[in-house]
Design a protein around this motif. Structure first.
Motif, short mmCIF file in Angstrom:
data_model
loop_
_atom_site.label_atom_id
_atom_site.label_comp_id
_atom_site.label_asym_id
_atom_site.label_seq_id
_atom_site.Cartn_x
_atom_site.Cartn_y
_atom_site.Cartn_z
N GLY A 148 5.22 22.93 1.38
CA GLY A 148 6.20 22.50 0.38
C GLY A 148 5.76 21.30 -0.44
N ALA A 149 4.68 20.62 -0.04
CA ALA A 149 4.30 19.37 -0.70
C ALA A 149 3.25 19.56 -1.77
N ARG A 150 2.54 20.68 -1.72
CA ARG A 150 1.38 20.87 -2.61
C ARG A 150 1.75 20.74 -4.08
N GLY A 151 1.04 19.88 -4.78
CA GLY A 151 1.22 19.74 -6.22
C GLY A 151 2.53 19.09 -6.64
N ARG A 152 3.29 18.58 -5.71
CA ARG A 152 4.61 18.04 -6.05
C ARG A 152 4.68 16.53 -6.05
N ILE A 153 3.68 15.86 -5.53
CA ILE A 153 3.82 14.43 -5.24
C ILE A 153 3.62 13.56 -6.47
N LEU A 154 4.67 12.82 -6.83
CA LEU A 154 4.63 11.98 -8.03
C LEU A 154 4.19 10.56 -7.73
N GLY A 155 4.36 10.12 -6.51
CA GLY A 155 4.02 8.73 -6.20
C GLY A 155 4.25 8.43 -4.74
N LEU A 156 3.76 7.25 -4.37
CA LEU A 156 3.84 6.80 -2.98
C LEU A 156 4.52 5.43 -2.97
N GLY A 157 5.51 5.29 -2.11
CA GLY A 157 6.18 3.99 -1.96
C GLY A 157 5.92 3.44 -0.57
N VAL A 158 5.69 2.14 -0.50
CA VAL A 158 5.45 1.50 0.80
C VAL A 158 6.50 0.43 1.01
N ALA A 159 7.09 0.39 2.20
CA ALA A 159 8.04 -0.67 2.53
C ALA A 159 7.64 -1.27 3.85
N THR A 160 7.78 -2.58 3.94
CA THR A 160 7.50 -3.25 5.21
C THR A 160 8.27 -4.56 5.26
N GLY A 161 8.39 -5.11 6.44
CA GLY A 161 9.10 -6.37 6.60
C GLY A 161 8.25 -7.51 6.08
N GLY A 162 8.79 -8.68 6.13
CA GLY A 162 8.02 -9.84 5.68
C GLY A 162 8.04 -9.98 4.18
N TRP A 163 7.07 -10.70 3.68
CA TRP A 163 7.03 -11.08 2.27
C TRP A 163 6.09 -10.14 1.54
N VAL A 164 6.66 -9.34 0.63
CA VAL A 164 5.85 -8.37 -0.12
C VAL A 164 5.90 -8.73 -1.61
N ASP A 165 4.74 -8.91 -2.21
CA ASP A 165 4.65 -9.19 -3.65
C ASP A 165 4.55 -7.84 -4.35
N SER A 166 5.69 -7.37 -4.85
CA SER A 166 5.74 -6.02 -5.39
C SER A 166 4.87 -5.83 -6.65
N PRO A 167 4.96 -6.72 -7.66
CA PRO A 167 4.13 -6.49 -8.85
C PRO A 167 2.63 -6.42 -8.54
N ASN A 168 2.17 -7.20 -7.55
CA ASN A 168 0.74 -7.17 -7.22
C ASN A 168 0.41 -6.20 -6.08
N GLY A 169 1.44 -5.63 -5.47
CA GLY A 169 1.20 -4.64 -4.42
C GLY A 169 0.59 -5.22 -3.15
N THR A 170 0.87 -6.49 -2.88
CA THR A 170 0.28 -7.08 -1.67
C THR A 170 1.35 -7.49 -0.66
N ILE A 171 0.97 -7.40 0.61
CA ILE A 171 1.81 -7.97 1.66
C ILE A 171 1.32 -9.41 1.81
N VAL A 172 2.10 -10.34 1.28
CA VAL A 172 1.67 -11.75 1.25
C VAL A 172 1.61 -12.29 2.68
N GLU A 173 2.67 -11.99 3.43
CA GLU A 173 2.71 -12.49 4.80
C GLU A 173 3.63 -11.61 5.65
N HIS A 174 3.13 -11.17 6.78
CA HIS A 174 3.95 -10.43 7.74
C HIS A 174 3.63 -11.01 9.10
N PRO A 175 4.36 -12.07 9.49
CA PRO A 175 4.00 -12.79 10.73
C PRO A 175 3.98 -11.91 11.97
N ALA A 176 4.95 -10.97 12.07
CA ALA A 176 5.02 -10.15 13.28
C ALA A 176 3.78 -9.25 13.42
N LEU A 177 3.20 -8.84 12.30
CA LEU A 177 1.97 -8.04 12.35
C LEU A 177 0.73 -8.93 12.31
#
Ligand SMILES: [Zn+2]
Length: 409
Positions: A148-177
């Motif tokens: 069902g996924a073939r040829g359908r994927i428009l994008g990938l989203g990532v979510a995680t705890g801690g401090w995420v800089d969305s415009p730059n796509g970086t996890i600035v700090e995730h102390p627990a990890l």
């Protein structure tokens, strides 16, 4: 949102948007999400766009497979029937969501309505960023191979705890990890060839609530979202816009001092909210007391639902602590809705009641707490929804930029 699949009629529609939309294609796609199946004329009315603009935008959305015409359903006699209603394509484009938590990764395939079509959840052996990102890329590849996924994927989203800089796509700090400055979007973009966007847990879930949550209509006025898992974080939105902050650092409430807590926090202090309510602490206590036989929060919720007094007491204690933080947020922001994503309050009526009572006791909100404080729209599924919501949010914001984004990646 209209339940079932009968076409939306004029009388079903809310008042038109008070402002002209910033991205007309996004507004049309959201109108179809909210009210589909819906006629072009009704889309024009809801979005305040001209019939000609709607017609042009719908053509472009149909070309991209995002929207399609559906057979006209027979309405009751005497009531005008909409002309060739539009709806989202059920087997049309989809996104992949990735959630990176302390003990596990969750990779999900999500359709345009925010429904999880497939999901892989696995513990990661090592918390080293390179090996975790490698494991995520392998799971993304596995989910893309599904029929069902073939040829359908428009994008990938990532979510995680801690401090995420969305415009730059970086996890600035995730102390627990133990992560610092991890360029998660670039690394996954390179590994998968997909456009990737990352955001913090709470902002991700709030985006999901604004798009397809149970109280989306009210949340688009103003909303605060409090997430309490292993990590605790907050997001807020006004007029449907999630506040990011110039450094993407908004929503850090992890180190709010909590009275009577003696747990050591990752920040080096003792008695922070995150240390007091973190799932790891809760699970450790439940295991030590013999309340659960596997170290997972769903096991504790299940034990409480089955009547274990010890499990109920642990979850109610957590609900009280989360409630105090939520009371502060309610007074600070005075939002139309305050959504709390916490495993106990989302699945056990007594936890939600305790949470609301605590908020009422510690805030000036009084009687409105019952109406304003809502559990998450995604009980038991927050990890599967959050990453996908980050990707969907971008699609609904400007759906016609997709092709450009896919080419650019
Ligand atoms: Zn702390």
């Amino acid at each position: 949102m209209i339940d079932g699949r009968r076409p939306t009629r004029r009388g079903d529609l809310p008042p038109a948007e008070s402002r002209r939309p910033r991205d007309s294609a996004g507004a049309v796609l959201r109108a179809v999400l909210d009210h589909g199946p819906i006629a072009r004329s009704s889309v024009a009315r809801v979005t305040r766009l001209s019939a000609a603009s709607v017609s042009g935008v719908v053509g472009s959305l149909m070309e991209r497979g995002l929207v399609r015409e559906v057979p006209e359903a027979a309405g009751p006699p005497g009531i005008g029937r909409p002309h060739v209603p539009l709806d989202l394509a059920a087997d049309g484009p989809a996104v992949i969501g990735v959630h990176i938590a302390v003990p596990r990764i969750t990779v999900s395939l999500m359709d345009l309505r925010g429904r999880i079509v497939a999901q892989i959840q696995e513990p990661h052996g090592s918390t080293d960023p390179v090996s975790v990102i490698g494991a995520v890329a392998a799971r993304v590849a596995a989910i893309r191979r599904r029929p069902g996924a073939r040829g359908r994927i428009l994008g990938l989203g990532v979510a995680t705890g801690g401090w995420v800089d969305s415009p730059n796509g970086t996890i600035v700090e995730h102390p627990a990890l133990g992560w610092r400055d991890v360029p998660v979007a670039a690394a996954l973009g390179e590994a998968t060839g997909l456009p990737v966007r990352a955001d913090s847990n709470s902002r991700a879930l709030l985006r999901g609530e604004l798009l397809f949550g149970r109280v989306a209509g009210r949340a688009r006025e103003s909303a605060v979202h409090l997430f309490a898992g292993n990590v605790v974080d907050v997001a807020f939105a006004t007029g449907g816009i999630v506040h990011q902050g110039p450094r993407s650092a908004s929503g850090a409430v992890a180190h709010l001092p909590v009275e009577g807590c003696r747990e050591a926090c990752s920040c080096g202090r003792v008695g922070c909210l995150q240390a007091a309510v973190s799932e790891r602490v809760l699970i450790r206590r439940a295991m030590a007391d013999g309340l659960i036989d596997r170290p997972e929060i769903p096991a504790l919720v299940a034990a409480a639902a089955a009547g274990s007094t010890g499990a109920v007491e642990l979850l109610l204690e957590r609900a009280r602590l989360v409630g105090r933080a939520a009371a502060l947020l309610l007074d600070l922001f005075d939002p139309e809705v305050l959504i709390v994503a916490e495993a106990g309050a989302n699945q056990l009526p007594e936890s939600l009641a305790t949470l609301r009572a605590e908020i009422a006791a510690w805030s000036s909100a009084g009687a409105v707490v019952e109406r304003v404080v809502c559990p998450s729209s995604f009980p038991g599924a927050v990890l599967g929804v959050s990453g996908g919501a980050v990707a969907l949010d971008q699609i609904y914001a400007s759906p016609l930029d997709l092709q450009a984004r896919l080419k650019a990646s």
